[in-house]
Design a protein around this motif. Sequence first.
Motif, PDB file in Angstrom:
ATOM      1  N   ARG A 184      -5.248  -3.459  -5.471  1.00  0.00           N
ATOM      2  CA  ARG A 184      -6.272  -4.187  -6.215  1.00  0.00           C
ATOM      3  C   ARG A 184      -6.019  -4.168  -7.720  1.00  0.00           C
ATOM      4  NH1 ARG A 184      -9.643  -5.931  -2.669  1.00  0.00           N
ATOM      5  NH2 ARG A 184     -10.353  -4.719  -0.867  1.00  0.00           N
ATOM      6  N   GLU A 185      -5.363  -3.093  -8.174  1.00  0.00           N
ATOM      7  CA  GLU A 185      -5.048  -3.010  -9.608  1.00  0.00           C
ATOM      8  C   GLU A 185      -4.047  -4.070 -10.043  1.00  0.00           C
ATOM      9  OE1 GLU A 185      -3.817   0.923 -10.500  1.00  0.00           O
ATOM     10  OE2 GLU A 185      -5.812   1.806 -10.237  1.00  0.00           O
ATOM     11  N   SER A 186      -3.376  -4.678  -9.072  1.00  0.00           N
ATOM     12  CA  SER A 186      -2.401  -5.726  -9.411  1.00  0.00           C
ATOM     13  C   SER A 186      -3.068  -7.009  -9.870  1.00  0.00           C
ATOM     14  CB  SER A 186      -1.512  -6.027  -8.188  1.00  0.00           C
ATOM     15  OG  SER A 186      -2.272  -6.682  -7.179  1.00  0.00           O
ATOM     16  N   GLY A 187      -4.353  -7.190  -9.527  1.00  0.00           N
ATOM     17  CA  GLY A 187      -5.077  -8.399  -9.937  1.00  0.00           C
ATOM     18  C   GLY A 187      -4.720  -9.635  -9.142  1.00  0.00           C
ATOM     19  N   LYS A 188      -3.990  -9.463  -8.072  1.00  0.00           N
ATOM     20  CA  LYS A 188      -3.572 -10.610  -7.258  1.00  0.00           C
ATOM     21  C   LYS A 188      -4.722 -11.077  -6.370  1.00  0.00           C
ATOM     22  CE  LYS A 188       1.244  -9.069  -7.108  1.00  0.00           C
ATOM     23  NZ  LYS A 188       1.966 -10.084  -7.807  1.00  0.00           N
ATOM     24  N   PRO A 189      -4.626 -12.290  -5.804  1.00  0.00           N
ATOM     25  CA  PRO A 189      -5.668 -12.813  -4.908  1.00  0.00           C
ATOM     26  C   PRO A 189      -5.852 -11.913  -3.687  1.00  0.00           C
ATOM     27  CG  PRO A 189      -4.178 -14.557  -5.591  1.00  0.00           C
ATOM     28  CD  PRO A 189      -3.574 -13.283  -6.072  1.00  0.00           C
ATOM     29  N   GLU A 190      -7.045 -11.972  -3.095  1.00  0.00           N
ATOM     30  CA  GLU A 190      -7.386 -11.099  -1.978  1.00  0.00           C
ATOM     31  C   GLU A 190      -6.418 -11.256  -0.801  1.00  0.00           C
ATOM     32  OE1 GLU A 190      -9.494  -8.016  -0.393  1.00  0.00           O
ATOM     33  OE2 GLU A 190      -9.769  -8.900  -2.386  1.00  0.00           O
ATOM     34  N   ALA A 191      -6.024 -12.488  -0.503  1.00  0.00           N
ATOM     35  CA  ALA A 191      -5.119 -12.731   0.619  1.00  0.00           C
ATOM     36  C   ALA A 191      -3.769 -12.050   0.389  1.00  0.00           C
ATOM     37  CB  ALA A 191      -4.916 -14.235   0.831  1.00  0.00           C
ATOM     38  N   VAL A 192      -3.314 -12.076  -0.843  1.00  0.00           N
ATOM     39  CA  VAL A 192      -2.053 -11.417  -1.189  1.00  0.00           C
ATOM     40  C   VAL A 192      -2.203  -9.904  -1.104  1.00  0.00           C
ATOM     41  CG1 VAL A 192      -0.330 -11.069  -2.999  1.00  0.00           C
ATOM     42  CG2 VAL A 192      -1.352 -13.334  -2.658  1.00  0.00           C
ATOM     43  N   ILE A 193      -3.347  -9.423  -1.566  1.00  0.00           N
ATOM     44  CA  ILE A 193      -3.608  -7.984  -1.534  1.00  0.00           C
ATOM     45  C   ILE A 193      -3.582  -7.459  -0.100  1.00  0.00           C
ATOM     46  CG2 ILE A 193      -5.431  -6.255  -1.874  1.00  0.00           C
ATOM     47  CD1 ILE A 193      -6.161  -7.703  -4.466  1.00  0.00           C
ATOM     48  N   GLU A 194      -4.185  -8.197   0.832  1.00  0.00           N
ATOM     49  CA  GLU A 194      -4.197  -7.783   2.227  1.00  0.00           C
ATOM     50  C   GLU A 194      -2.780  -7.673   2.786  1.00  0.00           C
ATOM     51  OE1 GLU A 194      -6.714 -10.256   4.560  1.00  0.00           O
ATOM     52  OE2 GLU A 194      -8.525  -9.764   3.429  1.00  0.00           O
ATOM     53  N   LYS A 195      -1.944  -8.628   2.413  1.00  0.00           N
ATOM     54  CA  LYS A 195      -0.542  -8.592   2.853  1.00  0.00           C
ATOM     55  C   LYS A 195       0.183  -7.389   2.254  1.00  0.00           C
ATOM     56  CE  LYS A 195      -0.040 -12.281   5.470  1.00  0.00           C
ATOM     57  NZ  LYS A 195       0.397 -12.168   6.889  1.00  0.00           N
ATOM     58  N   MET A 196      -0.119  -7.098   0.973  1.00  0.00           N
ATOM     59  CA  MET A 196       0.497  -5.949   0.305  1.00  0.00           C
ATOM     60  C   MET A 196       0.112  -4.648   1.015  1.00  0.00           C
ATOM     61  SD  MET A 196      -0.132  -7.005  -3.695  1.00  0.00           S
ATOM     62  CE  MET A 196       0.393  -5.415  -4.329  1.00  0.00           C
ATOM     63  N   ILE A 197      -1.170  -4.531   1.359  1.00  0.00           N
ATOM     64  CA  ILE A 197      -1.648  -3.316   2.024  1.00  0.00           C
ATOM     65  C   ILE A 197      -0.984  -3.161   3.388  1.00  0.00           C
ATOM     66  CG2 ILE A 197      -3.669  -2.185   3.028  1.00  0.00           C
ATOM     67  CD1 ILE A 197      -5.331  -3.621   0.832  1.00  0.00           C
ATOM     68  N   GLU A 198      -0.904  -4.260   4.132  1.00  0.00           N
ATOM     69  CA  GLU A 198      -0.284  -4.229   5.453  1.00  0.00           C
ATOM     70  C   GLU A 198       1.172  -3.784   5.367  1.00  0.00           C
ATOM     71  OE1 GLU A 198       0.745  -7.259   9.188  1.00  0.00           O
ATOM     72  OE2 GLU A 198      -0.493  -7.946   7.520  1.00  0.00           O
ATOM     73  N   GLY A 199       1.898  -4.343   4.402  1.00  0.00           N
ATOM     74  CA  GLY A 199       3.300  -3.994   4.233  1.00  0.00           C
ATOM     75  C   GLY A 199       3.491  -2.540   3.829  1.00  0.00           C
ATOM     76  N   ARG A 200       2.630  -2.077   2.934  1.00  0.00           N
ATOM     77  CA  ARG A 200       2.751  -0.693   2.469  1.00  0.00           C
ATOM     78  C   ARG A 200       2.349   0.302   3.554  1.00  0.00           C
ATOM     79  NH1 ARG A 200       0.481  -1.201  -3.811  1.00  0.00           N
ATOM     80  NH2 ARG A 200       2.134  -2.614  -4.528  1.00  0.00           N
ATOM     81  N   MET A 201       1.373  -0.042   4.384  1.00  0.00           N
ATOM     82  CA  MET A 201       0.994   0.839   5.486  1.00  0.00           C
ATOM     83  C   MET A 201       2.117   0.921   6.522  1.00  0.00           C
ATOM     84  SD  MET A 201      -1.832   2.400   5.015  1.00  0.00           S
ATOM     85  CE  MET A 201      -2.085   3.038   6.668  1.00  0.00           C
ATOM     86  N   ASN A 202       2.767  -0.207   6.774  1.00  0.00           N
ATOM     87  CA  ASN A 202       3.903  -0.186   7.703  1.00  0.00           C
ATOM     88  C   ASN A 202       5.013   0.710   7.173  1.00  0.00           C
ATOM     89  OD1 ASN A 202       2.739  -1.890   9.590  1.00  0.00           O
ATOM     90  ND2 ASN A 202       3.573  -3.751   8.664  1.00  0.00           N
ATOM     91  N   LYS A 203       5.225   0.670   5.870  1.00  0.00           N
ATOM     92  CA  LYS A 203       6.226   1.532   5.241  1.00  0.00           C
ATOM     93  C   LYS A 203       5.828   3.003   5.386  1.00  0.00           C
ATOM     94  CE  LYS A 203       9.818   2.395   2.567  1.00  0.00           C
ATOM     95  NZ  LYS A 203      11.201   2.225   3.071  1.00  0.00           N
ATOM     96  N   PHE A 204       4.542   3.254   5.210  1.00  0.00           N
ATOM     97  CA  PHE A 204       4.011   4.617   5.358  1.00  0.00           C
ATOM     98  C   PHE A 204       4.267   5.138   6.775  1.00  0.00           C
ATOM     99  CE2 PHE A 204       0.222   7.038   6.870  1.00  0.00           C
ATOM    100  CZ  PHE A 204       0.436   8.199   6.167  1.00  0.00           C
ATOM    101  N   PHE A 205       3.986   4.298   7.792  1.00  0.00           N
ATOM    102  CA  PHE A 205       4.198   4.710   9.178  1.00  0.00           C
ATOM    103  C   PHE A 205       5.674   5.006   9.445  1.00  0.00           C
ATOM    104  CE2 PHE A 205       0.286   1.974  10.109  1.00  0.00           C
ATOM    105  CZ  PHE A 205      -0.560   3.078  10.087  1.00  0.00           C
ATOM    106  N   GLU A 206       6.556   4.236   8.841  1.00  0.00           N
ATOM    107  CA  GLU A 206       7.990   4.463   9.004  1.00  0.00           C
ATOM    108  C   GLU A 206       8.418   5.801   8.411  1.00  0.00           C
ATOM    109  OE1 GLU A 206      10.054   1.240   7.224  1.00  0.00           O
ATOM    110  OE2 GLU A 206       9.339  -0.265   8.653  1.00  0.00           O
ATOM    111  N   GLU A 207       7.756   6.183   7.334  1.00  0.00           N
ATOM    112  CA  GLU A 207       8.164   7.389   6.621  1.00  0.00           C
ATOM    113  C   GLU A 207       7.644   8.669   7.260  1.00  0.00           C
ATOM    114  OE1 GLU A 207       6.738   6.670   2.711  1.00  0.00           O
ATOM    115  OE2 GLU A 207       8.486   5.467   2.110  1.00  0.00           O
ATOM    116  N   VAL A 208       6.468   8.615   7.914  1.00  0.00           N
ATOM    117  CA  VAL A 208       5.839   9.860   8.378  1.00  0.00           C
ATOM    118  C   VAL A 208       5.901  10.078   9.884  1.00  0.00           C
ATOM    119  CG1 VAL A 208       4.270   9.883   6.399  1.00  0.00           C
ATOM    120  CG2 VAL A 208       3.510   8.880   8.571  1.00  0.00           C
TER     121      VAL A 208
END
Length: 292
Positions: free
Chosen positions: A212-236
């Motif tokens: 959210r600190e990126s200031g991007k549109p909500e739809a983009v933010i949701e995609k960012m969160i999804e991608g980062r969570m997938n990365k998190f799952f890969e790491e742990v």
Amino acid sequence: MAITAAMVKELRETTGAGMMDAKKALTENDGDMQAAQDWLRTKGLAKAAKKSGRVAAEGLVGVAVRDGKGVAVEVNSETDFVAKNEEFQDMVRRIATAALDVDDVEALKNAQIDGKPVSEVLTDAIARIGENMTLRRMEKVEAPLVVSYVHNAAADGMGKIGVLVGLDGGNEDIGRQIAMHVAATSPASLGQDDLDPALVEREKQVLTEQARESGKPEAVIEKMIEGRMNKFFEEVTLNGQKFVINPDVTVEQAASDAGAKIVGFARVAVGEGIDKREEDFAAEVAKTLGGA
């Protein structure tokens, strides 16, 4: 005077002595509790209780495998010197073997070694060796094939980190490679579905705030969160992590390529999570010598 079980129990709790030693002390002193305590002290058998409050954050993890069952047991001591003691190592080895026949650490404390409960074996060792020791935890893995690995081994089957990997299919070689991977990366769970929901939610909240600190549109933010969570799952997660031996594939894929499926794992490291008391070494020496 008749020596009752209650009297023996009271003396054991007061002194930390073993059951047979407590009974003998009471018998030798005609049931006099104070005299029995003094008798145990003169024999060097009343040390355990005095040492029970001291932090035991060193020690060893012992592993044992038999018939599709694997256990990793952590036995702690106050210093690394005791971990190198052959008597201590033999005790850890026998406790790990006893753990194969029980399901949790509380049952292990009551398991028998040479006719004595493990808890009493430990108490006797405290009295002889002169340091506080604790049987802290055990992990168990059951599978068609269970492979163990010990990192920083002090002796056969014991060291600072013990790992168990349970496989359906495959062989010892791929099992050992995966166990070494687990020792190095300390995954939080086998797969995404096994992760602690609180850990997942906490990570999602952090990543959401960052996005959210990126200031991007909500739809983009949701995609960012999804991608980062997938990365998190890969790491742990173990299945999702890049295999340390071949980072081009995940651990799950490496197992599959070897004809195996990972069905469980455990990693136990000595002193993990124990608050160790830090003290300036010079001050400790001074204290020992009677200085300030």
